[in-house]
Design an enzyme around this catalytic site. Structure first.
Site, PDB file in Angstrom:
ATOM      1  N   LYS A  47      35.132  50.494  46.159  1.00  0.00           N
ATOM      2  CA  LYS A  47      36.123  51.355  45.480  1.00  0.00           C
ATOM      3  C   LYS A  47      37.581  50.905  45.682  1.00  0.00           C
ATOM      4  O   LYS A  47      38.520  51.686  45.544  1.00  0.00           O
ATOM      5  CB  LYS A  47      36.001  52.836  45.881  1.00  0.00           C
ATOM      6  CG  LYS A  47      34.617  53.433  45.804  1.00  0.00           C
ATOM      7  CD  LYS A  47      33.778  52.950  44.649  1.00  0.00           C
ATOM      8  CE  LYS A  47      34.258  53.504  43.312  1.00  0.00           C
ATOM      9  NZ  LYS A  47      33.425  52.908  42.217  1.00  0.00           N
ATOM     10  N   TRP A  52      37.872  45.205  39.006  1.00  0.00           N
ATOM     11  CA  TRP A  52      39.172  44.780  38.449  1.00  0.00           C
ATOM     12  C   TRP A  52      39.443  43.327  38.859  1.00  0.00           C
ATOM     13  O   TRP A  52      39.744  42.469  38.011  1.00  0.00           O
ATOM     14  CB  TRP A  52      40.276  45.708  38.962  1.00  0.00           C
ATOM     15  CG  TRP A  52      41.583  45.558  38.268  1.00  0.00           C
ATOM     16  CD1 TRP A  52      41.866  44.800  37.162  1.00  0.00           C
ATOM     17  CD2 TRP A  52      42.805  46.206  38.625  1.00  0.00           C
ATOM     18  NE1 TRP A  52      43.182  44.933  36.818  1.00  0.00           N
ATOM     19  CE2 TRP A  52      43.777  45.793  37.698  1.00  0.00           C
ATOM     20  CE3 TRP A  52      43.172  47.100  39.640  1.00  0.00           C
ATOM     21  CZ2 TRP A  52      45.101  46.231  37.764  1.00  0.00           C
ATOM     22  CZ3 TRP A  52      44.485  47.541  39.699  1.00  0.00           C
ATOM     23  CH2 TRP A  52      45.435  47.121  38.768  1.00  0.00           C
ATOM     24  N   HIS A 102      30.610  43.453  49.162  1.00  0.00           N
ATOM     25  CA  HIS A 102      31.222  44.517  49.975  1.00  0.00           C
ATOM     26  C   HIS A 102      30.845  44.354  51.450  1.00  0.00           C
ATOM     27  O   HIS A 102      31.078  45.268  52.247  1.00  0.00           O
ATOM     28  CB  HIS A 102      30.712  45.892  49.537  1.00  0.00           C
ATOM     29  CG  HIS A 102      31.047  46.271  48.122  1.00  0.00           C
ATOM     30  ND1 HIS A 102      32.294  46.122  47.578  1.00  0.00           N
ATOM     31  CD2 HIS A 102      30.287  46.840  47.149  1.00  0.00           C
ATOM     32  CE1 HIS A 102      32.275  46.562  46.334  1.00  0.00           C
ATOM     33  NE2 HIS A 102      31.074  47.002  46.042  1.00  0.00           N
ATOM     34  N   SER A 132      37.995  58.080  45.340  1.00  0.00           N
ATOM     35  CA  SER A 132      37.211  57.309  44.379  1.00  0.00           C
ATOM     36  C   SER A 132      35.734  57.265  44.801  1.00  0.00           C
ATOM     37  O   SER A 132      34.833  57.438  43.970  1.00  0.00           O
ATOM     38  CB  SER A 132      37.786  55.892  44.282  1.00  0.00           C
ATOM     39  OG  SER A 132      37.128  55.150  43.288  1.00  0.00           O
ATOM     40  N   ALA A 225      41.823  47.785  28.444  1.00  0.00           N
ATOM     41  CA  ALA A 225      40.937  46.740  27.910  1.00  0.00           C
ATOM     42  C   ALA A 225      39.570  46.812  28.585  1.00  0.00           C
ATOM     43  O   ALA A 225      38.530  46.736  27.924  1.00  0.00           O
ATOM     44  CB  ALA A 225      41.560  45.359  28.114  1.00  0.00           C
ATOM     45  N   MET A 226      39.568  46.982  29.899  1.00  0.00           N
ATOM     46  CA  MET A 226      38.295  47.040  30.610  1.00  0.00           C
ATOM     47  C   MET A 226      37.487  48.278  30.234  1.00  0.00           C
ATOM     48  O   MET A 226      36.263  48.224  30.112  1.00  0.00           O
ATOM     49  CB  MET A 226      38.522  46.990  32.118  1.00  0.00           C
ATOM     50  CG  MET A 226      38.940  45.601  32.605  1.00  0.00           C
ATOM     51  SD  MET A 226      39.290  45.560  34.379  1.00  0.00           S
ATOM     52  CE  MET A 226      37.723  46.088  35.071  1.00  0.00           C
TER      53      MET A 226
HETATM   54  P1  A3P Z   1      39.273  55.357  40.634  1.00  0.00           P
HETATM   55  O1  A3P Z   1      37.931  55.947  40.944  1.00  0.00           O
HETATM   56  O2  A3P Z   1      40.350  55.826  41.563  1.00  0.00           O
HETATM   57  O3  A3P Z   1      39.655  55.512  39.194  1.00  0.00           O
HETATM   58  P2  A3P Z   1      35.485  49.254  42.636  1.00  0.00           P
HETATM   59  O4  A3P Z   1      35.465  48.309  41.462  1.00  0.00           O
HETATM   60  O5  A3P Z   1      35.788  48.563  43.936  1.00  0.00           O
HETATM   61  O6  A3P Z   1      34.272  50.102  42.674  1.00  0.00           O
HETATM   62  O7  A3P Z   1      36.742  50.203  42.433  1.00  0.00           O
HETATM   63  C1  A3P Z   1      36.738  51.157  41.406  1.00  0.00           C
HETATM   64  C2  A3P Z   1      38.133  51.708  41.249  1.00  0.00           C
HETATM   65  O8  A3P Z   1      38.980  50.712  40.637  1.00  0.00           O
HETATM   66  C3  A3P Z   1      38.156  52.932  40.345  1.00  0.00           C
HETATM   67  O9  A3P Z   1      39.192  53.766  40.880  1.00  0.00           O
HETATM   68  C4  A3P Z   1      38.539  52.289  39.025  1.00  0.00           C
HETATM   69  O10 A3P Z   1      39.077  53.199  38.104  1.00  0.00           O
HETATM   70  C5  A3P Z   1      39.573  51.277  39.482  1.00  0.00           C
HETATM   71  N1  A3P Z   1      39.827  50.230  38.473  1.00  0.00           N
HETATM   72  C6  A3P Z   1      38.926  49.440  37.865  1.00  0.00           C
HETATM   73  N2  A3P Z   1      39.531  48.649  36.962  1.00  0.00           N
HETATM   74  C7  A3P Z   1      40.847  48.934  37.006  1.00  0.00           C
HETATM   75  C8  A3P Z   1      42.005  48.453  36.301  1.00  0.00           C
HETATM   76  N3  A3P Z   1      41.925  47.502  35.359  1.00  0.00           N
HETATM   77  N4  A3P Z   1      43.200  48.992  36.626  1.00  0.00           N
HETATM   78  C9  A3P Z   1      43.305  49.942  37.564  1.00  0.00           C
HETATM   79  N5  A3P Z   1      42.248  50.451  38.248  1.00  0.00           N
HETATM   80  C10 A3P Z   1      41.035  49.944  37.975  1.00  0.00           C
END
Ligand code: A3P
Length: 289
Positions: A47, A52, A102, A132, A225-226
Site C-alpha cells: 500500500k 504506481w 513486498h 489504505s 490514466a491508471m
Molecule cells: P489509497 O488506498 O490511499 O488510494 P499499492 O500499489 O502498494 O498497493 O498501493 C496502493 C495505493 O497507491 C492506493 O492508495 C492507490 O490509490 C495508490 N496509487 C496507485 N496508483 C497511483 C497513482 N498513479 N497516483 C497516486 N496514487 C496511486
C-alpha cells in the site's frame, strides 16, 4: 521457522502471510530465486505505491510508449516474487525484468546481495499506509476482515498484519542506503514532483529519456490514466481474489502531506508510536525507526 496455519494465515521468517496466494514453499522459492544483474526490483511495504511505481518502471522500460502497459496486466509486467505464479512469470519474462516484492529484506533472494540487480524501494507515510491497508483488507479476499479501524491500527502498530511490521520493513530496507544498486523514494515525492522523480529514477537506472518520452511517462502514470487502464486498475482481477463490489483498488491516491487526507477524516490524530514523521528525507533518523 514455519508454524501451523491459523485462520488462513501462517508465519514464516517471523512474519505473517495469508495462506491463499502465499505458502512456505513460495517464500522459500523466492529466497532461492536466481537474480540476474539486469533485474529491476520494485520493492515496497504493501500500500505504499507498488503499482504506481510498477507503471512508472514499465513506461521507462518502454521509453514512454504506453502500449505494453495497455496490453499486458501489471501483475505480468512486474510479477510478484513471493507467489509461485509470480515467480513462474518472472522466470519467463524477457530481460531486463521488472519484479515486484513486498518481502522484508531478510526474506529477499539471497542471490540479490552479490548481484548488480537494482532495488527501488518506495516508502509512504505510515498513516496513509494504514488507512489504505484498512480499505484493501476489506476487498482483498486472502486477508482477514480488518474489523474496526481502531482494532486494525493496534494490529498494524504491533506488526500483526500480513507482511509484518511497517517499521521493521522500512528500517530493514533503508539499511541498504548508500549501496550503488539501491534507490529509495517516497510516495509523497512522486506526488509532489512526478517528473523530477522519473528523472531521478532514469539516472539511477542508467536509462536516459528524451523530454517527450519523459512527458509520456508522466502522463501515462497519472492516477487518472491508471484508473482508466484495465491492465493497471485490477478490474481484471478475479472476484475470488479481489471483491471490487466493496471498492476499487485504485481508491484515492491521497496523502496527508499538506492535505487533510484520510487521516484527518478519521480524526485519530497522531498514532502513538508513529507521530508526525516530519521531513521524509530524515526518515531514518527519527526516533520511531
Ligand atoms: P489509497 O488506498 O490511499 O488510494 P499499492 O500499489 O502498494 O498497493 O498501493 C496502493 C495505493 O497507491 C492506493 O492508495 C492507490 O490509490 C495508490 N496509487 C496507485 N496508483 C497511483 C497513482 N498513479 N497516483 C497516486 N496514487 C496511486
Amino acid at each position: 521457522g514455519i508454524s501451523v496455519m491459523s485462520h488462513g494465515y501462517f508465519q514464516h521468517g517471523g512474519v505473517t502471510f495469508p495462506g491463499l496466494l502465499y505458502s512456505p514453499r513460495s517464500l522459500e522459492a523466492a529466497r532461492e530465486f536466481p537474480v540476474e544483474d539486469d533485474d529491476v526490483f520494485n520493492v515496497t511495504y504493501q500500500k505504499s505505491g507498488t503499482v504506481w511505481m510498477l507503471e512508472i518502471l514499465s513506461l521507462i522500460r518502454q521509453d514512454g510508449d504506453p502500449r505494453w502497459c495497455r496490453s499486458v496486466p501489471n501483475w505480468d509486467r512486474g510479477p510478484w516474487l513471493e507467489t509461485l505464479l509470480g515467480l513462474r512469470r518472472a522466470r519467463a519474462n524477457a530481460r531486463p525484468r521488472i519484479i515486484s516484492s513486498h518481502l522484508p529484506v531478510h526474506m529477499f533472494p539471497k542471490s540479490f546481495f552479490g548481484s548488480k540487480a537494482k532495488v527501488i524501494y518506495t516508502v509512504r507515510d505510515p498513516k496513509d499506509v494504514l488507512v489504505s491497508l484498512f480499505h484493501f483488507a476489506r476487498i482483498f479476499r486472502p486477508y482477514r476482515d480488518p474489523g474496526s479501524l481502531g482494532d486494525f491500527m493496534d494490529k498494524f502498530l504491533q506488526g500483526d498484519v500480513p507482511f509484518g511490521s511497517w517499521f521493521q520493513h522500512v528500517r530493514g530496507w533503508l539499511q541498504l542506503r548508500g549501496r550503488e544498486n539501491f534507490f529509495w523514494i517516497s510516495y509523497e515525492e512522486l506526488q509532489q514532483d512526478l517528473r523530477g522523480s522519473v528523472q531521478r529514477l532514469c539516472s539511477f537506472l542508467c536509462h536516459p529519456l528524451s523530454p517527450a518520452a519523459l512527458d509520456a511517462v508522466v502522463t501515462n502514470a497519472s492516477f487518472a490514466a491508471m484508473s482508466h487502464n484495465p491492465m493497471s486498475n485490477f478490474s481484471l482481477s478475479p472476484g475470488f481474489i479481489l471483491d471490487q463490489n466493496r471498492g476499487p483498488f485504485l481508491r484515492k491516491g491521497g496523502d496527508t502531506w499538506g492535505h487533510p487526507g484520510d487521516w484527518g477524516q478519521w480524526d485519530i490524530g497522531d498514532i502513538q508510536g508513529i507521530g508526525d514523521i516530519g521531513d521524509i528525507g530524515d526518515i531514518g533518523d527519527i526516533g520511531v525507526l
